[in-house]
Design a protein around this motif. Structure first.
Motif, PDB file in Angstrom:
ATOM      1  N   GLN A  79      46.202  72.710  16.047  1.00 27.30           N
ATOM      2  CA  GLN A  79      46.662  73.145  17.410  1.00 27.30           C
ATOM      3  C   GLN A  79      45.529  74.081  18.028  1.00 27.30           C
ATOM      4  OE1 GLN A  79      50.174  74.943  16.284  1.00 27.30           O
ATOM      5  NE2 GLN A  79      51.388  72.941  16.499  1.00 27.30           N
ATOM      6  N   ARG A  80      45.549  74.463  19.478  1.00 30.75           N
ATOM      7  CA  ARG A  80      44.844  75.453  19.940  1.00 30.75           C
ATOM      8  C   ARG A  80      45.933  75.874  20.916  1.00 30.75           C
ATOM      9  NH1 ARG A  80      39.811  77.189  20.997  1.00 30.75           N
ATOM     10  NH2 ARG A  80      39.207  78.065  22.821  1.00 30.75           N
ATOM     11  N   MET A  81      45.992  77.312  20.997  1.00 32.63           N
ATOM     12  CA  MET A  81      47.269  77.986  21.824  1.00 32.63           C
ATOM     13  C   MET A  81      46.807  79.149  22.460  1.00 32.63           C
ATOM     14  SD  MET A  81      49.034  78.992  18.272  1.00 32.63           S
ATOM     15  CE  MET A  81      48.841  77.505  17.482  1.00 32.63           C
ATOM     16  N   THR A  82      47.717  79.480  23.449  1.00 27.00           N
ATOM     17  CA  THR A  82      47.366  80.746  24.250  1.00 27.00           C
ATOM     18  C   THR A  82      48.553  81.589  24.310  1.00 27.00           C
ATOM     19  OG1 THR A  82      45.764  79.418  25.795  1.00 27.00           O
ATOM     20  CG2 THR A  82      46.771  81.529  26.573  1.00 27.00           C
ATOM     21  N   PHE A  83      48.421  82.667  24.065  1.00 22.23           N
ATOM     22  CA  PHE A  83      49.773  83.409  24.121  1.00 22.23           C
ATOM     23  C   PHE A  83      49.767  84.233  25.347  1.00 22.23           C
ATOM     24  CE2 PHE A  83      48.269  83.315  19.731  1.00 22.23           C
ATOM     25  CZ  PHE A  83      49.658  82.860  19.093  1.00 22.23           C
ATOM     26  N   THR A  84      51.130  84.973  25.554  1.00 23.66           N
ATOM     27  CA  THR A  84      51.345  85.682  26.718  1.00 23.66           C
ATOM     28  C   THR A  84      50.362  86.865  27.099  1.00 23.66           C
ATOM     29  OG1 THR A  84      53.212  86.836  25.554  1.00 23.66           O
ATOM     30  CG2 THR A  84      53.570  84.771  27.019  1.00 23.66           C
ATOM     31  N   ASN A  85      49.849  87.417  25.934  1.00 22.35           N
ATOM     32  CA  ASN A  85      48.942  88.462  26.005  1.00 22.35           C
ATOM     33  C   ASN A  85      47.536  88.023  26.397  1.00 22.35           C
ATOM     34  OD1 ASN A  85      48.251  87.691  23.550  1.00 22.35           O
ATOM     35  ND2 ASN A  85      48.741  89.289  22.285  1.00 22.35           N
ATOM     36  N   GLY A  86      47.346  86.873  26.601  1.00 25.62           N
ATOM     37  CA  GLY A  86      46.160  86.356  26.936  1.00 25.62           C
ATOM     38  C   GLY A  86      45.107  86.034  25.451  1.00 25.62           C
TER      39      GLY A  86
END
Length: 754
Positions: free
Chosen positions: A504-511
């Motif tokens: 997977q490749r993911m982005t978090f709410t903190n950038g």
């Protein structure tokens, strides 16, 4: 002449039925004989200790409505299978029935015995007084004979109607013969009467029946741990909560379970929570069940403020615990090799004794024996030949052994399992889900900045919390404590991109951005950023393990190595089996690396670990092992091996297909139940052989002895009662064994923490 079977009709197995009105094993054989003669019936087994009837045949011939009238003609009643609670009530009623008759027999029989003792001892002053005392002896014997002995006459008449005369016919003839001989002697003026023989025959047999009933009650206790009480359940109907009895809840209904309550029905979770499975499985540590997972009735919901909601997949009667009970009772209703042998012996013994008793009288007269002594010898033959011990030899031991197995955490299904298990020479285990937990755990973690492990674990928890990948659960368990599952203070996922089978490749709410998955996927994405995986990201020591690589915008971040860990008692179980001399093997479809590593963990040599085997190859390899063999497997791919083995055993978390194909199922986590089962099987078979050998030897020798020499009927009664009591007590010794020798090790104890 063989009965003609209907053609082109499928032979099926009927549901178990309950037979009411049985008095002893002769009753069971009589009903079995009646049912076997019916057209369309292929196999029948009537099990006296549990009062159950197992039958196979064409569908129209084995329906309850068809069978019940035939059974009723000889005085018995056939019904649908009674509940465990009803079976307890029936045996309680039988105990009271026997106790009342035993009290009457003992109170009145005591005076008969006292009168006979005074006559035998010559303690009375005159012949006239002896004659009066002899008549008094007969008077006190009448209540015993007419009331306490009534069940024997009834059962004897029923078995005669069924054309299968058994021990009750012999008992009835023995009692009647003692009365007739005694009355004739009194009429002639003799005081050497045999009323005491009739009384002792009835009283001692009643004592044996009562002890036997207590043993049968003990055998039923094995089901008590699986019996769930009837409760009121909150069910949702038209979006409104309604309280209904659990028996009225239908398949597919939505129900709520409050914290602390027992889950009443099998179902699929629609909310998540912590559940204690100890009641059903014996597992001491609660487990977290996520939405969509299957839960079983009998487990207890521990979880938080809100009720646990589930959709019912199995109503009452179809739950896992209900099926286990039915499978156990079905096992008990069928007969193994030794029990069949015992019943064949008893079947010809009773008619042979009748013929021998009839021939003894004229034979004795021909050899010059007096009429009185010849009659007494014939009477002794009838008494001593009662095959009580033969009929009880195997079923009581089998009932005790299966009950002990259930109490030790193993449910038996196959009727021949105990007998085969006692002779097992080789044992093979599946790997995943059998010797392992079926859940990967982190063995080793290498981080770019080891000091930041706590922050990394919190981010990893958010990253994998919603993933259904098998490795995600292992990462989640390593990354956070149970109380932090709902921690909202760390960064949450904002965007997720899936690469099926890779990562997977993911982005978090903190950038922050992460790549998480295989080394190939993460390495390729790092190459796009002009970076490479460092050497420390790959550790050849853990080549056997599953590898998860994590990278962020700065490059490689961490590598985690996961493996399916062995169950807690695997090493102790393997060591115990090796010490006992069994040949052991692990046969798996997994890669050689994980198989070899697991073998090292549990103590199996490399040559005993077989990897990358297809289901067909597993079964073929199993047949090459010394037989009889035992195979322990949990998956659909193990069903062929479970069928190929002499005995198949399914672990607690096995698939439905494996449970159906196995002869036994473990009810506790791990594989320690295999050791307990093998030990119980050995002790059970030993008790069966002891009982059968002793009872057969007794009847054979006693019949020969009583024909060639004069044995008083009272001595014959005592010998017959002693043989029956010894068989019953030997089986009771097996049932009442508190612990097994293998349980000295805490790792193998059924309730040990895991």
């Amino acid at each position: 002449m063989h009965k003609e079977q209907p053609r082109c009709e499928e032979v099926i197995e009927a549901p178990l039925y309950t037979l009411h009105g049985m008095w002893c094993t002769s009753c069971a054989l009589a009903v079995e004989g009646v049912l076997k003669r019916l057209v369309g019936v292929s196999e029948v087994s009537v099990h006296y200790p549990t009062a159950t009837v197992w039958i196979k045949g064409v569908p129209d011939a084995i329906r309850l409505a068809v069978l019940a009238p035939h059974v009723a003609k000889i005085g018995y009643r056939l019904t649908a299978l009674e509940a465990v609670g009803d079976a307890h009530a029936r045996l309680e009623q039988e105990s009271r029935y026997l106790s009342l008759r035993l009290i009457v027999g003992s109170v009145f029989g005591m005076w008969t015995m006292l009168a006979s003792l005074l006559i035998y001892a010559g303690a009375l002053p005159s012949v006239q007084i002896e004659s009066v005392v002899a008549w008094i002896s007969g008077a006190f014997a009448l209540p015993v004979v007419l009331y306490a002995g009534l069940p024997f006459y009834r059962a004897g008449w029923r078995t005669l109607l069924a054309k299968r005369p058994g021990m009750d016919v012999l008992v009835s003839l023995g009692v009647i013969g003692a009365l007739v001989v005694s009355a004739g002697l009194l009429w002639r003026g003799s005081v050497e009467v045999y009323f005491d023989t009739a009384v002792m025959l009835i009283v001692l047999l009643l004592v044996g029946r009562l002890v036997e009933t207590f043993c049968r009650q003990r055998g039923l206790r094995a089901f008590d741990s699986l019996a769930l009480p009837s409760v009121e359940v909150t069910v949702w109907q038209h979006r409104q909560p309604v309280t209904l009895p659990v028996e009225e809840i239908a398949l597919g209904a939505q129900i709520d379970v409050a914290p602390g309550e027992t889950i009443p029905l099998d179902g699929t979770l629609e909310t998540s929570g912590w559940i204690d499975t100890a009641t059903l499985s014996g597992e001491s540590v609660p487990r977290f069940f996520a939405k969509g997972q299957q839960v079983y009735a009998g487990c207890r919901y521990l979880g938080g403020e809100a009720p646990l909601r589930l959709r019912v997949t199995a109503p009452v009667g179809q739950r896992r615990v209900d099926k286990l009970c039915e499978q156990m009772r079905r096992f008990q209703a069928q007969k193994g090799e030794l029990q069949t042998l015992a019943e064949r012996f008893a079947a010809w013994l009773s008619p042979a004794a009748l013929v021998l008793g009839v021939l003894t009288l004229p034979a004795a007269l021909l050899f010059g024996v007096g009429w009185e002594e010849a009659t007494v010898r014939a009477l002794s033959v009838l008494v001593v030949a009662c095959p009580c011990a033969v009929g009880l030899a195997v079923p009581l031991a089998s009932l005790a052994g299966s009950g002990q197995a259930m109490q030790q955490g193993v449910a038996l299904r196959d009727p021949a399992a105990l007998e085969i298990l006692a002779n097992v020479r080789a044992i093979a285990f599946d790997k995943t889900g059998t010797l392992t937990r079926g859940q990967h755990s982190v063995l080793h973690a290498v981080l770019r900045h080891p000091k930041d492990q706590a922050d990394f674990q919190q981010m990893l928890c958010s990253a994998v919390r919603q993933s259904e990948h098998p490795l995600a659960y292992g990462l989640l368990r390593w990354a956070t404590n149970p109380e932090n599952y709902a921690n909202d203070k760390v960064a949450q996922l904002e965007q997720l991109e899936e690469y099926p089978g890779k990562g997977q490749r993911m982005t978090f709410t903190n950038g922050e951005q992460w790549s998480l998955g295989s080394a190939a996927l993460v390495g390729a994405q790092l190459e796009q950023q002009g970076q490479d995986l460092p050497e420390c990201a790959q550790d050849p020591t853990y080549d056997f393990a599953s590898q998860v690589v994590v990278a962020d915008s700065q490059g490689w971040l961490a590598t985690l190595y996961l493996a399916d860990q062995p169950v807690s008692d695997a090493q102790a179980t393997i060591q115990q089996l090796q010490t006992s001399g069994y040949g052991l093997a692990m046969i798996s479809g997994d890669r050689q690396g994980p198989v070899t590593w697991l073998g090292q963990q549990v103590g199996l040599p490399k040559e005993a670990c077989y990897a990358q085997r297809s289901p067909e190859a597993k079964a073929k390899l199993l047949t090459a092992l010394p037989s009889p063999t035992l195979y322990v497997g949990d998956g659909v791919n193990d069903t062929l091996s479970l069928a190929a083995a002499g005995v198949g055993v399914a672990p607690m978390q096995a698939s439905e297909a494996a449970r159906e194909g196995a002869a036994a199922q473990l009810l506790t986590p791990g594989v320690g139940g295999v050791v307990r089962l093998l030990s119980i099987a050995k002790r059970t078979r030993r008790a069966m052989v002891q009982n059968l050998a002793f009872s057969a030897l007794y009847n054979t020798l006693a019949l020969g002895l009583v024909v060639v020499m004069a044995i008083p009927p009272l001595v014959a009664v005592l010998a017959m009662a002693a043989s029956s009591l010894s068989v019953t007590l030997n089986a009771a010794r097996l049932a009442w064994a508190e612990t097994d020798e293998v349980n000295d090790s805490p790792a193998l104890a059924p309730n040990a923490p895991h």
